[in-house]
Scaffold this motif. Structure first.
Motif, PDB file in Angstrom:
ATOM      1  N   LEU A 193      -0.489  25.748  -2.091  1.00 29.11           N
ATOM      2  CA  LEU A 193      -0.606  24.293  -1.919  1.00 29.11           C
ATOM      3  C   LEU A 193      -2.040  23.837  -2.164  1.00 29.11           C
ATOM      4  O   LEU A 193      -2.271  22.770  -2.721  1.00 29.11           O
ATOM      5  CB  LEU A 193      -0.161  23.892  -0.513  1.00 29.11           C
ATOM      6  CG  LEU A 193      -0.179  22.392  -0.234  1.00 29.11           C
ATOM      7  CD1 LEU A 193       0.836  21.680  -1.096  1.00 29.11           C
ATOM      8  CD2 LEU A 193       0.096  22.096   1.225  1.00 29.11           C
ATOM      9  N   ARG A 212       9.013  20.911  -1.015  1.00 25.63           N
ATOM     10  CA  ARG A 212       8.831  19.490  -0.772  1.00 25.63           C
ATOM     11  C   ARG A 212       8.412  19.202   0.661  1.00 25.63           C
ATOM     12  O   ARG A 212       7.941  18.108   0.954  1.00 25.63           O
ATOM     13  CB  ARG A 212      10.134  18.717  -1.055  1.00 25.63           C
ATOM     14  CG  ARG A 212      10.672  18.900  -2.445  1.00 25.63           C
ATOM     15  CD  ARG A 212       9.831  18.251  -3.484  1.00 25.63           C
ATOM     16  NE  ARG A 212       9.939  16.796  -3.452  1.00 25.63           N
ATOM     17  CZ  ARG A 212       9.387  16.009  -4.352  1.00 25.63           C
ATOM     18  NH1 ARG A 212       8.718  16.542  -5.344  1.00 25.63           N
ATOM     19  NH2 ARG A 212       9.488  14.710  -4.256  1.00 25.63           N
ATOM     20  N   ILE A 222       2.702  15.664   4.803  1.00 30.20           N
ATOM     21  CA  ILE A 222       1.466  14.966   4.433  1.00 30.20           C
ATOM     22  C   ILE A 222       1.728  13.463   4.405  1.00 30.20           C
ATOM     23  O   ILE A 222       0.884  12.661   4.824  1.00 30.20           O
ATOM     24  CB  ILE A 222       0.944  15.490   3.084  1.00 30.20           C
ATOM     25  CG1 ILE A 222       0.416  16.911   3.271  1.00 30.20           C
ATOM     26  CG2 ILE A 222      -0.160  14.611   2.546  1.00 30.20           C
ATOM     27  CD1 ILE A 222       0.010  17.580   1.992  1.00 30.20           C
ATOM     28  N   GLN A 251       4.866  17.977   1.335  1.00 26.39           N
ATOM     29  CA  GLN A 251       4.668  16.577   0.944  1.00 26.39           C
ATOM     30  C   GLN A 251       5.200  15.616   1.997  1.00 26.39           C
ATOM     31  O   GLN A 251       4.592  14.603   2.302  1.00 26.39           O
ATOM     32  CB  GLN A 251       5.379  16.322  -0.372  1.00 26.39           C
ATOM     33  CG  GLN A 251       4.485  16.458  -1.554  1.00 26.39           C
ATOM     34  CD  GLN A 251       5.227  16.069  -2.806  1.00 26.39           C
ATOM     35  OE1 GLN A 251       5.870  15.050  -2.869  1.00 26.39           O
ATOM     36  NE2 GLN A 251       5.134  16.909  -3.814  1.00 26.39           N
ATOM     37  N   LEU A 257      -1.733  12.505  -3.488  1.00 23.59           N
ATOM     38  CA  LEU A 257      -1.615  11.789  -2.216  1.00 23.59           C
ATOM     39  C   LEU A 257      -2.935  11.845  -1.446  1.00 23.59           C
ATOM     40  O   LEU A 257      -3.401  10.837  -0.910  1.00 23.59           O
ATOM     41  CB  LEU A 257      -0.508  12.424  -1.372  1.00 23.59           C
ATOM     42  CG  LEU A 257       0.903  11.909  -1.626  1.00 23.59           C
ATOM     43  CD1 LEU A 257       1.894  12.656  -0.780  1.00 23.59           C
ATOM     44  CD2 LEU A 257       0.960  10.433  -1.292  1.00 23.59           C
ATOM     45  N   LEU A 258      -3.542  13.048  -1.403  1.00 24.73           N
ATOM     46  CA  LEU A 258      -4.803  13.172  -0.672  1.00 24.73           C
ATOM     47  C   LEU A 258      -5.878  12.327  -1.329  1.00 24.73           C
ATOM     48  O   LEU A 258      -6.656  11.642  -0.655  1.00 24.73           O
ATOM     49  CB  LEU A 258      -5.233  14.637  -0.620  1.00 24.73           C
ATOM     50  CG  LEU A 258      -4.284  15.525   0.186  1.00 24.73           C
ATOM     51  CD1 LEU A 258      -4.738  16.965   0.154  1.00 24.73           C
ATOM     52  CD2 LEU A 258      -4.205  15.045   1.625  1.00 24.73           C
ATOM     53  N   MET A 275      -6.058  24.095  -5.621  1.00 20.90           N
ATOM     54  CA  MET A 275      -7.142  23.261  -6.105  1.00 20.90           C
ATOM     55  C   MET A 275      -8.501  23.767  -5.604  1.00 20.90           C
ATOM     56  O   MET A 275      -9.474  23.800  -6.332  1.00 20.90           O
ATOM     57  CB  MET A 275      -6.832  21.888  -5.533  1.00 20.90           C
ATOM     58  CG  MET A 275      -7.761  20.817  -5.819  1.00 20.90           C
ATOM     59  SD  MET A 275      -7.362  19.987  -7.284  1.00 20.90           S
ATOM     60  CE  MET A 275      -8.620  18.740  -7.101  1.00 20.90           C
ATOM     61  N   MET A 333       0.825  -1.198   0.000  1.00 17.22           N
ATOM     62  CA  MET A 333       0.000   0.000   0.000  1.00 17.22           C
ATOM     63  C   MET A 333       0.866   1.257   0.000  1.00 17.22           C
ATOM     64  O   MET A 333       0.614   2.216  -0.730  1.00 17.22           O
ATOM     65  CB  MET A 333      -0.862  -0.051   1.246  1.00 17.22           C
ATOM     66  CG  MET A 333      -1.976   0.895   1.168  1.00 17.22           C
ATOM     67  SD  MET A 333      -2.636   1.105   2.778  1.00 17.22           S
ATOM     68  CE  MET A 333      -3.069   2.788   2.573  1.00 17.22           C
ATOM     69  N   LEU A 334       1.916   1.224   0.817  1.00 13.62           N
ATOM     70  CA  LEU A 334       2.788   2.389   0.894  1.00 13.62           C
ATOM     71  C   LEU A 334       3.498   2.638  -0.435  1.00 13.62           C
ATOM     72  O   LEU A 334       3.685   3.786  -0.837  1.00 13.62           O
ATOM     73  CB  LEU A 334       3.814   2.211   2.014  1.00 13.62           C
ATOM     74  CG  LEU A 334       3.230   2.248   3.422  1.00 13.62           C
ATOM     75  CD1 LEU A 334       4.316   2.057   4.457  1.00 13.62           C
ATOM     76  CD2 LEU A 334       2.512   3.555   3.683  1.00 13.62           C
ATOM     77  N   GLY A 372       2.976   9.976  -4.977  1.00 16.89           N
ATOM     78  CA  GLY A 372       3.562  11.202  -4.443  1.00 16.89           C
ATOM     79  C   GLY A 372       4.885  11.582  -5.063  1.00 16.89           C
ATOM     80  O   GLY A 372       5.394  12.658  -4.785  1.00 16.89           O
ATOM     81  N   LEU A 427       1.228   4.543  -2.606  1.00 15.29           N
ATOM     82  CA  LEU A 427       1.200   5.958  -2.239  1.00 15.29           C
ATOM     83  C   LEU A 427       2.476   6.661  -2.703  1.00 15.29           C
ATOM     84  O   LEU A 427       2.448   7.802  -3.147  1.00 15.29           O
ATOM     85  CB  LEU A 427       1.045   6.093  -0.727  1.00 15.29           C
ATOM     86  CG  LEU A 427      -0.340   5.757  -0.216  1.00 15.29           C
ATOM     87  CD1 LEU A 427      -0.355   5.701   1.289  1.00 15.29           C
ATOM     88  CD2 LEU A 427      -1.347   6.791  -0.694  1.00 15.29           C
ATOM     89  N   ILE A 459      -0.204  10.454   6.278  1.00 14.93           N
ATOM     90  CA  ILE A 459      -0.689   9.253   5.597  1.00 14.93           C
ATOM     91  C   ILE A 459      -0.204   7.999   6.319  1.00 14.93           C
ATOM     92  O   ILE A 459      -0.958   7.034   6.487  1.00 14.93           O
ATOM     93  CB  ILE A 459      -0.267   9.307   4.127  1.00 14.93           C
ATOM     94  CG1 ILE A 459      -1.154  10.340   3.432  1.00 14.93           C
ATOM     95  CG2 ILE A 459      -0.392   7.975   3.461  1.00 14.93           C
ATOM     96  CD1 ILE A 459      -0.782  10.651   2.051  1.00 14.93           C
ATOM     97  N   PHE A 503       1.056  16.465  -7.113  1.00 17.23           N
ATOM     98  CA  PHE A 503       1.485  15.314  -6.323  1.00 17.23           C
ATOM     99  C   PHE A 503       0.838  15.284  -4.940  1.00 17.23           C
ATOM    100  O   PHE A 503       0.432  14.236  -4.459  1.00 17.23           O
ATOM    101  CB  PHE A 503       3.005  15.306  -6.225  1.00 17.23           C
ATOM    102  CG  PHE A 503       3.651  15.178  -7.560  1.00 17.23           C
ATOM    103  CD1 PHE A 503       3.623  13.979  -8.235  1.00 17.23           C
ATOM    104  CD2 PHE A 503       4.234  16.272  -8.176  1.00 17.23           C
ATOM    105  CE1 PHE A 503       4.191  13.856  -9.486  1.00 17.23           C
ATOM    106  CE2 PHE A 503       4.792  16.160  -9.424  1.00 17.23           C
ATOM    107  CZ  PHE A 503       4.772  14.956 -10.083  1.00 17.23           C
ATOM    108  N   THR A 504       0.743  16.456  -4.318  1.00 16.50           N
ATOM    109  CA  THR A 504       0.104  16.488  -3.007  1.00 16.50           C
ATOM    110  C   THR A 504      -1.370  16.105  -3.123  1.00 16.50           C
ATOM    111  O   THR A 504      -1.881  15.322  -2.331  1.00 16.50           O
ATOM    112  CB  THR A 504       0.227  17.887  -2.405  1.00 16.50           C
ATOM    113  OG1 THR A 504       1.578  18.304  -2.529  1.00 16.50           O
ATOM    114  CG2 THR A 504      -0.166  17.895  -0.969  1.00 16.50           C
ATOM    115  N   THR A 505      -2.019  16.660  -4.139  1.00 14.07           N
ATOM    116  CA  THR A 505      -3.425  16.318  -4.344  1.00 14.07           C
ATOM    117  C   THR A 505      -3.570  14.836  -4.625  1.00 14.07           C
ATOM    118  O   THR A 505      -4.508  14.196  -4.144  1.00 14.07           O
ATOM    119  CB  THR A 505      -3.996  17.126  -5.512  1.00 14.07           C
ATOM    120  OG1 THR A 505      -3.442  18.429  -5.470  1.00 14.07           O
ATOM    121  CG2 THR A 505      -5.489  17.188  -5.439  1.00 14.07           C
ATOM    122  N   SER A 523       7.670  12.503  -8.012  1.00 17.18           N
ATOM    123  CA  SER A 523       7.721  13.073  -9.357  1.00 17.18           C
ATOM    124  C   SER A 523       8.859  12.471 -10.160  1.00 17.18           C
ATOM    125  O   SER A 523       8.926  12.660 -11.358  1.00 17.18           O
ATOM    126  CB  SER A 523       7.893  14.585  -9.277  1.00 17.18           C
ATOM    127  OG  SER A 523       9.181  14.872  -8.782  1.00 17.18           O
TER     128      SER A 523
END
Lengths: 214, 305, 661
Positions: C582, B284, B290, B287, A97-98, C585, A13-14, A21, A17, B294, A93-95, A23
């Motif tokens: 950030l 970065r 976050i 991230q 992840l969310l 969106m 799973m990780l 996340g 993710l 996670i 990338f952040t989006t 690039s």
């Protein structure tokens, strides 16, 4: 062994993710290779300690293909087209992840509803499988470089592989062989496409394919 | 619930907290091949600052010197609730970890306000980054603590850590605990202004986060800030060590000794991280944080299912 | 009930009196202010009495309207809302008297006060009404009174626009409520609340109707669009009342409806938690990207309503899954937050009004350094800012602690399904994230307005407000502290109100669990005291250390810049810039950038603004579509009376044929 199996599933799973996340293409290839290696462990761990020769062989073969061969091909493709980063994905990338966490919620929800109940298998198996598939879809949809899309395909296929284990221990290998073939074709096709694309357009952004529509 | 034995760990925390930055510095010096500063340097600095006068800017208001006071008081009160490696803290009640987390938030609010009070654009920049990053670190910390609460079925730090012993680690909660600990490690590094989020040794105001916010403080105010930073490191470190070091012998002194040893190892580990890693680019860092959230979420799902 | 009734009479009477006295504005204001304060205090005492005794009271008058009956009642649930309404109205009235003197044309003062008192009285009537029709009448009167107050400054274009948006939103919500009440009363044929019942098959529909209808008033995302328009447009003491308590009548309506609907299924709780998470996170994201202080506060109200919804959702899920601690703590958290938010948001809006009064602007990027010029306003604003961030030792922490504990209790007690983990992630993750973002938002607001150097001439020459405004600010700040320090009281006071929502079969366990909530709150209050003591000791030590030592004063260390100006400070927009980027969106700032060009650039331009996501991308297009359809139908409108009569006749005919044929 369920403890170890759980650990492997969590790692799986990780890695999904991580794919969402990161690039860097190299890092993504490494992640997908790790995913392949983990996938090979699943049949061994879930059947431990009675492992038939056939099971072991298939596990080793799939591990070699998924963790060594395909990543090597991808690395070559990356070297040839000389791109290192996914620069401007459609979804950041952040989006991503969310969204990944949202997908995890959806996956666990769907897994709870599915009438899949194999005794003795980890309850994480189905959610992780669905999650890996969904992440693959997300990658394909949201990334621009063809290499990332191939990686997405691989993730998707890995998910299907895990999913197979939820239904039966032997049969998925059949399915798996078929899918593997598909992927081989996909990789080849994409490899050729990428090669040609980069020669014609100096870029491998699939966005630019859209300009061919007229 | 009040446990008098918590006084011992409280006293140890108050006395030994400045040792943690000292250990980190020595570790870094070792890696860099330097001799490093004396072991007791942080104490000497505190002592020196406490004996100095102060310089204030014309721009500042009472908020400026309230910041260090509130920051230090919040950490002192927070210490009352934080257990070290399974020993009982002075006070515990259901939900005390939320109070501790929010006390850290209170300290941050006032540190940031004090920075904005100077009217310096550099301090404003540092303040902006500080609130930004810690806002993202907060869910990681609270979700990791919620994981522990769900795992142990308890709601106070003392009870939670009393339940998390070697048995739990072996019983299948291992992956979840490790993930939660990883998330807490990220929070530990971020909240204590460490690499890869912030570089405590940087020399350019533009790249600092925490250091730039306290540029204008001097004398006893600066001493309060530095001491509060040590206590903060001790608080977050204790939480992390209590997860990673499930030694519960039942003897207060043995447990405390193990806990302090663990904190020392944590400081060494931080020093190693600082020596071998580069600072992340600022874009970065979100991230990274976050990702910590996670990890916490995954841990939580592993525990509650 | 007697005191409550007298208080209401005083309020309404005062309103009409001030309308009559509008020729002499000073007298009108004095009369209205004193009646508002007096009436509210009477109501407050009456409400407290009911709340403490726990026994509901009811009165009924004859009212010859079909389906209507003039019945009022006060039960603990009503009183939970009476308390903040009366408190905020009383303080806002004291404040408003001085505020309006400077910011309102004398001829309008009487009218303004008439609507203010009317708004106060109708809010109280809404929570006391015990009949559907009566409720809707009061609800409508409340909406209209606040509409006229929003339009106080009607010469300004943006105020008129804000007023219309508010009017449209509130009426759309009310139309749903009409359907809701008709459906609820269908079985018994009466609109009295005690006759209301719902068929199980309809309960879901009714819940959705109540959620959208009342949610529009409360400001749930995405039906929050009127809040950030209307609240800044109104005079500040009215904003305080609207944002602090009027939007809570929406929460009251939702809770009251829940008492009719019986056992809640799981999806109600999930919906509320989802709405709460969305409102909380998006509300605070929008808030921290604002540049207008009052708009920022209005969005922060959306966030706080989100927190209340999170608590309610948690409570409902606790009822569904029969976890007493979760039900009790979730509901209590929501109710205590209703009170807390009323106090600190009232305080912040009054503070914003004082800033506007003192410095003549609400633009964050033009303010700065006001703490030196307006010490009382600044200090009280700081208290409010800490409280809204949920920081100890203030009241905001209590309600968030209760909600956190509710979820954790549920998870610790039965951790069976993944959905519990998702609940935990949603509620705890949202509260934590919102807490962090609120700290960003309010350090920005406080820092940009009160700290640093003034960024404009107006704020350089700002002056402190008068005594009445100062006292009301101090009163609310003190209330925030007092509520925090008396923390263990609140579960006991609000328990009976929370229990009205819990089905009877589950009440005893929930009551016991609510009683146990005093333990953490008492410990928290003790920690607050310890913190205050520690701060005091440290301050004394610092004073002692610095006594007799050399203290220098100089300019701020500016890292070697030669001639920094105040405009080079970090501005409010740059402060939150990284976060906005950030989350671009959701926040979607609109940037107008003309960079300086060439070797000898003359001037560049950078302007950014953050339009409301939902207004811009959802309601805007939808209403534009409706307008387009409506414009297509214009040919129906010929302006001839014969034609209109024809339409009526045709409609009647069609209806007759449809019904009878």
């Amino acid at each position: 062994m369920s403890n170890w199996l759980d650990a492997v599933l969590v790692l799986l799973m990780l890695t999904s993710l991580w794919l969402l996340g990161s690039s860097r293409l190299q890092a993504c290839i490494r992640a997908v290779a790790l995913q392949g290696a983990l996938l090979g462990l699943i049949p061994l761990l879930s059947k431990w300690p009675d492992i038939s020769l056939r099971l072991g062989a298939v596990a080793v073969v799939s591990m070699v293909i998924k963790a060594v061969v395909l990543p090597a091909l991808l690395r070559r493709a990356v070297r040839e087209v000389n791109v290192r980063n996914e620069v401007e994905p459609l979804v950041g990338f952040t989006t991503s992840l969310l969204l990944g966490i949202a997908l995890w919620g959806i996956a666990t929800h769907i897994a709870g509803r599915l009438p899949v109940d194999v005794p003795g298998l980890s309850p994480l198996l189905v959610p992780v499988a669905i999650f890996t598939v969904l992440c693959g879809f997300l990658l394909i949809v949201s990334r621009n470089t063809a290499v990332m899309q191939v990686i997405g395909y691989l993730g998707l296929e890995n998910g299907i592989y895990v999913f197979g284990w939820a239904f039966a221990i032997e049969e998925p290998l059949l399915v798996e062989m078929g899918v593997l073939l598909d992927v081989f074709v996909a990789v080849f096709v994409m490899g050729i496409t990428i090669h040609h694309l980069s020669r014609e357009f100096d870029s491998i952004e699939t966005d630019e394919l859209a300009s061919l529509k007229d | 619930m009040v446990a008098p034995s918590g006084l011992i760990s409280l006293a140890l925390a108050l006395a030994l907290a400045p040792m943690m930055p000292s250990i980190i510095n020595r570790t870094k010096a070792l890696f860099a091949g330097r001799h490093g500063q004396p072991w007791l340097q942080p104490y000497r600095e505190l002592w020196k600052l406490l004996h100095k006068g102060a310089v204030y800017s014309h721009t500042t208001t009472p908020v400026f010197f309230t910041g260090p006071i509130v920051g230090c008081a919040a950490m002192l009160v927070g210490l009352l609730f934080v257990p070290l490696a399974g020993t009982h803290p002075l006070i515990s009640f259901p939900g005390d970890f939320l109070l501790v987390a929010y006390l850290l938030g209170l300290a941050r609010f006032f540190t940031v306000s004090a920075a904005l009070d100077t009217g310096s654009s550099f301090e404003g920049m540092g303040a902006s980054r500080e609130v930004f990053f810690s806002a993202l670190a907060e869910p990681a910390l609270l979700l990791a603590l919620a994981t522990l609460a769900a795992l142990s079925g308890q709601l106070s730090l003392a009870d939670i850590f009393a339940r998390i012993d070697a048995g739990v680690l072996a019983s299948g909660a291992g992956p979840a605990l490790l993930l939660a600990a990883a998330a807490m490690m990220v929070v530990f590094l971020a909240e204590n202004a460490r690499i890869p989020v912030d570089d405590p040794n940087t020399h350019l105001e533009l790249t600092m986060i925490h250091e730039v916010m306290v540029l204008d403080h001097s004398g006893p105010d600066l001493a309060a800030i530095q001491y509060a930073a040590c206590l903060k490191m001790w608080i977050l470190g204790s939480l992390l060590v209590s997860v990673l070091l499930p030694v519960r012998s039942g003897w207060l002194l043995a447990d405390l000794g193990a806990g302090i040893l663990g904190l020392g190892l944590l400081a060494v580990a931080t020093g190693v991280v600082e020596s071998v890693m580069a600072r992340l680019r600022l874009v970065r860092v979100p991230q990274f944080l976050i990702a910590a959230s996670i990890l916490s979420i995954v841990a939580l799902v592993l525990v509650v299912r | 009930m007697g005191l409550f009734g007298v208080g209401l009479m005083v309020l309404i009477g005062g309103g009409f009196l001030s309308l009559g006295l509008s020729k002499t504005p000073k007298t009108a204001a004095a009369v209205a202010c004193f009646t508002a304060v007096g009436g509210s205090l009477l109501v407050l005492v009456g409400g407290l009495a009911v709340l403490c005794s726990g026994s509901p009271v009811e009165v009924r008058f004859a009212w010859h309207v079909p389906f209507g009956s003039c019945s009022f009642g006060l039960d603990p649930l009503s009183c939970v809302f009476v308390l903040p309404i009366a408190a905020v109205v009383a303080v806002a009235a004291v404040y408003g008297r001085e505020y309006l003197e400077h910011s309102c044309r004398p001829s309008m003062i009487g009218v303004s006060w008439f609507f203010f008192n009317l708004l106060a009285a109708t809010m109280l009537l809404v929570v006391a009404a015990r009949n559907g029709l009566l409720f809707l009448v009061c609800w409508e009167a409340m909406s209209l009174a606040s509409f006229f107050l929003v339009m106080s400054d009607y010469e300004r274009e943006e105020v008129r626009r804000a007023g219309w948006i508010y009017l449209a939103a509130t009426h759309l919500g009310t139309s749903l409520l009409l359907v809701l009440f008709l459906l609820l009363g269908r079985k018994s044929g009466s609109l009295d609340f005690d006759q209301f019942s719902s068929e199980p098959a309809l309960a879901g529909t009714l819940f959705v109707l109540a959620l959208v209808g009342f949610g529009t008033k409360a400001g749930f995302i995405p039906v929050h669009v009127w809040l950030p328009e209307a609240h800044p447009a109104a005079p500040s003491h009215v904003s305080a009342v609207m944002s602090g308590v009027m939007i809570k009548t929406g929460i009251y309506g939702l809770l009251r409806t829940l008492t009719f609907l019986g056992q809640p299924p799981a999806w109600w709780g999930w919906t509320l938690v989802g709405i709460g998470a969305a409102s909380g996170i998006l509300g605070i994201l929008f808030a921290l990207s604002q540049r207008d202080l009052k708009r920022l506060l209005a969005y922060s109200s959306v966030e706080n309503i989100g927190i209340i919804a999170l608590g309610l959702g948690t409570g409902l899920l606790g009822i569904t899954h029969r976890v007493p601690a979760m039900a009790a703590l979730g509901l209590l958290g929501a109710l205590v937050h209703v009170l807390n938010h009323a106090l600190f948001k009232g305080l912040l809006f009054l503070g914003a009004g004082a800033v506007q009064h003192g410095a003549a602007t609400r633009e964050l990027d033009r303010l700065g350094g006001l703490l030196k010029r307006m010490p009382v306003t600044g200090a009280t604003f700081l208290v409010g800012a800490c409280a809204v961030c949920g920081l100890p030792p203030l009241n905001g922490f209590l309600s968030e602690l209760l909600i956190y504990l509710g979820v954790l209790a549920g998870v610790a007690e039965q951790r069976a399904a993944v959905s519990w983990a998702m609940l935990c992630v949603l509620v705890i993750g949202t509260l934590a994230l919102v807490g962090g973002f609120a700290a960003v938002c309010f350090t920005k607001a406080f820092g940009a307005v009160f700290l640093g150097e003034p960024r404009s001439d107006a704020s350089r020459h700002a002056h402190e407000v008068g005594p009445a405004m100062r006292y009301s600010l101090v009163t609310l700040a003190a209330a925030c502290v007092l509520v925090a320090l008396s923390a263990p009281l609140w579960p006991l006071v609000f328990r009976s109100a929370a229990l009205t929502i819990v089905p009877a079969t589950f009440r005893a366990e929930t009551a016991a669990a609510a009683g146990r909530a005093t333990v953490p709150l008492a410990a928290a209050a003790a920690a607050f005291l310890a913190f205050l003591a520690a701060s005091g000791v440290l301050a004394a030590v610092r004073k002692r250390l610095l006594a007799g030592r050399r203290i220098d004063r100089g300019p701020t260390w500016d890292c070697g810049y030669a001639a920094p100006t105040a405009r080079m400070q970090y501005t409010a927009s740059s402060y939150t810039g990284p976060l906005v980027v950030l989350f671009r969106m959701f926040v979607r700032p609109r940037v107008d950038l003309r960079p300086p060009e060439g070797l000898f650039p003359i001037r560049g331009r950078y302007a950014s603004q953050v339009p409301d996501l939902f207004r811009e991308y959802f309601f805007g297009p939808v209403f534009a579509g409706i307008a387009w359809v409506a414009s297509r139908l214009r040919w129906l409108q010929q302006g001839r009376i014969q034609l209109y009569v024809l339409y009526i006749a045709l409609t009647v005919l069609v209806l007759l044929v449809w019904k009878l044929g």
